[in-house]
Design an enzyme around this catalytic site. Structure first.
Site, PDB file in Angstrom:
ATOM      1  N   HIS A 126      -6.973  24.159 -46.440  1.00 34.64           N
ATOM      2  CA  HIS A 126      -6.906  24.018 -44.985  1.00 34.64           C
ATOM      3  C   HIS A 126      -5.453  24.226 -44.561  1.00 34.64           C
ATOM      4  CE1 HIS A 126      -6.936  21.868 -41.096  1.00 34.64           C
ATOM      5  NE2 HIS A 126      -8.258  21.957 -41.103  1.00 34.64           N
ATOM      6  N   ASP A 203      -5.887  16.596 -50.922  1.00 33.32           N
ATOM      7  CA  ASP A 203      -6.477  16.500 -49.591  1.00 33.32           C
ATOM      8  C   ASP A 203      -7.925  16.052 -49.761  1.00 33.32           C
ATOM      9  OD1 ASP A 203      -7.791  16.934 -47.199  1.00 33.32           O
ATOM     10  OD2 ASP A 203      -7.123  19.006 -46.951  1.00 33.32           O
ATOM     11  N   GLN A 206     -12.644  16.058 -46.973  1.00 38.69           N
ATOM     12  CA  GLN A 206     -14.062  16.397 -47.061  1.00 38.69           C
ATOM     13  C   GLN A 206     -14.757  15.699 -48.226  1.00 38.69           C
ATOM     14  OE1 GLN A 206     -15.530  18.036 -44.718  1.00 38.69           O
ATOM     15  NE2 GLN A 206     -13.755  18.840 -43.640  1.00 38.69           N
ATOM     16  N   LYS A 229     -13.889  11.927 -39.982  1.00 41.94           N
ATOM     17  CA  LYS A 229     -14.917  12.665 -40.730  1.00 41.94           C
ATOM     18  C   LYS A 229     -15.831  11.722 -41.517  1.00 41.94           C
ATOM     19  CE  LYS A 229     -11.849  16.668 -41.246  1.00 41.94           C
ATOM     20  NZ  LYS A 229     -12.437  17.532 -40.211  1.00 41.94           N
ATOM     21  N   CYS A 367      -9.645  26.839 -39.852  1.00 41.40           N
ATOM     22  CA  CYS A 367      -8.288  26.479 -40.293  1.00 41.40           C
ATOM     23  C   CYS A 367      -8.054  26.912 -41.745  1.00 41.40           C
ATOM     24  CB  CYS A 367      -8.033  24.977 -40.140  1.00 41.40           C
ATOM     25  SG  CYS A 367      -8.068  24.418 -38.433  1.00 41.40           S
TER      26      CYS A 367
END
Length: 409
Positions: A126, A203, A206, A229, A367
């Site tokens: 991202h 990261d 997700q 999220k 993104c």
């Protein structure tokens, strides 16, 4: 969990008020949870209750409301820490993953990098895990190197090992791709990095909403995540870091709360994690995020993952039967994300027409410009599933794509 106590998914779906909406006269089919998840009633009530009953600033006053606000805020930190299996004093509360990654880039990496050093990223990142590193590289003379992916959208681990050369100081990569759904083998990757003395930054945006995350088992140095999220309010999230790193890092922002004592001659900073939490935080949002963690844990992350995997299998089978539809990302064990295009249709046109059928999908580059360039497309449509979706909605997606495909033919 026995069959008798398995989640009642339709009852759980009823906890999400927005899912009862109609859009353009059609029942809303919300398939954009990778962008932001919907919020259960308990989270909405928690935010409302904070403002109605407990509203005050944290760590500022000894009166009852101030104490209640601080207790609720720090209680949410404790819930998040337990959710990720880390100590609460290693968890910095932030506005989300973007802030968290910038914090690592500027406070940890910037003072340590120099000309000739390399930062290793992956093709599937991202922008939030690319741009901060570019800015730091420009200021230090470091260079960016990129690990490529396989045709299925998996990370090329041979390429990663080959590029983990002596000049690499930091390896920053996603746990789960927001475009492809690829689940990277974080523990294996971090193990390879540790052998070479490379700092790892993950990261987790997700990952945390969709699967159990045990940070110590992953073996990374830093782990960032986003609250909105994972059923929480927007403007919430966090950064976990090894205690040794937090102690060594200078503050990223200066102001109230991140200090112990201020004199014009010298300021003494607070202990981590508060050293990195300047100013008034999103207190109500963090309280809501703590409630979101309660909600996820009440269902069980294993149950959530299994539910979403079942929906993914059905969606992949349904969409693969549509002529002219191309799916991007077919790595084994992927998360419940399907990026796709229909022959002859631009992604934005497709998404606009699907919206008229009540189907909410995202269109664009997500993104992830470098990943779109890799596939030779300007954009895709992305349907991202969550446990509150249904098999009926998966069929509705397939039916709507077929209808739109005929319109665009």
């Amino acid at each position: 969990m026995s069959a008798a106590t398995r989640p009642d998914w339709l009852s759980i779906r009823a906890d999400f008020p927005v899912l009862t909406r109609q859009v353009h006269g059609k029942p809303l089919v919300y398939l954009d949870s990778a962008n932001t998840s919907q919020k259960p009633q308990s989270v909405i009530r928690a935010v409302d209750a904070f403002y109605r009953e407990h509203n005050a600033n944290v760590s500022r006053a000894v009166h009852a409301l101030g104490s209640e606000a601080t207790e609720a805020y720090e209680g949410a930190r404790g819930k998040l820490a337990a959710f990720l299996n880390v100590p609460a004093n290693e968890l910095v509360l932030t506005s989300g993953t973007t802030f968290a990654l910038n914090l690592v880039a500027y406070s940890f990496a910037l003072p340590r990098l120099q000309a000739g050093d390399a930062i290793l990223l992956t093709r599937m990142e991202h922008h939030a895990n690319i741009v901060p590193w570019q800015l730091v590289a420009e200021r230090t003379g470091a260079v960016i190197k990129v690990v490529e992916i396989t045709p299925e959208g998996a990370l090329d681990l041979d390429d990663l090992r080959a590029k983990l050369t002596g000049d690499v100081k930091i390896l920053a990569f996603t746990h789960v791709s927001n475009v492809l759904g690829t689940v990277n083998p974080v523990a294996e990757i971090c193990r390879e990095a540790r052998k070479r003395g490379v700092i790892t930054v993950v990261d987790g945006s997700q990952a945390t909403p969709h699967r159990a995350v045990d940070i110590p088992a992953l073996g990374c140095d830093f782990y960032a995540f986003t609250g909105h999220k994972m059923l929480g309010p927007t403007g919430t999230g966090g950064l976990w870091a090894k205690r040794e790193h937090l102690k060594a890092m200078p503050p990223f922002l200066g102001g109230g709360e991140m200090i112990k004592e201020v004199r014009f001659e010298k300021t003494t900073y607070n202990d981590p994690p508060h050293k990195f939490e300047a100013g008034t935080p999103n207190i109500a949002g963090v309280v809501g995020l703590g409630t979101a963690v309660d909600y996820l844990q009440a269902i069980g992350m294993a149950e959530i993952e299994a539910r979403e995997q079942a929906l993914l299998r059905m969606a992949e089978a349904r969409l693969s039967a549509i002529p002219g539809l191309r799916m991007f990302g077919t790595a084994p064990g992927k998360a419940a994300v399907i990026s796709f295009l229909v022959e002859g249709a631009h992604a934005h046109d497709l998404a606009t027409l699907l919206d008229l059928e009540g189907i909410a999908v995202r269109s664009g580059h997500h993104c992830a410009h470098p990943l779109m360039a890799h596939f030779g497309v300007p954009a895709t449509c992305r349907a991202s599933l969550a446990f509150y979706n249904t098999h009926v909605e998966v069929e509705a997606l397939g039916d709507a794509i077929e209808k739109v495909r005929k319109l665009l033919a």
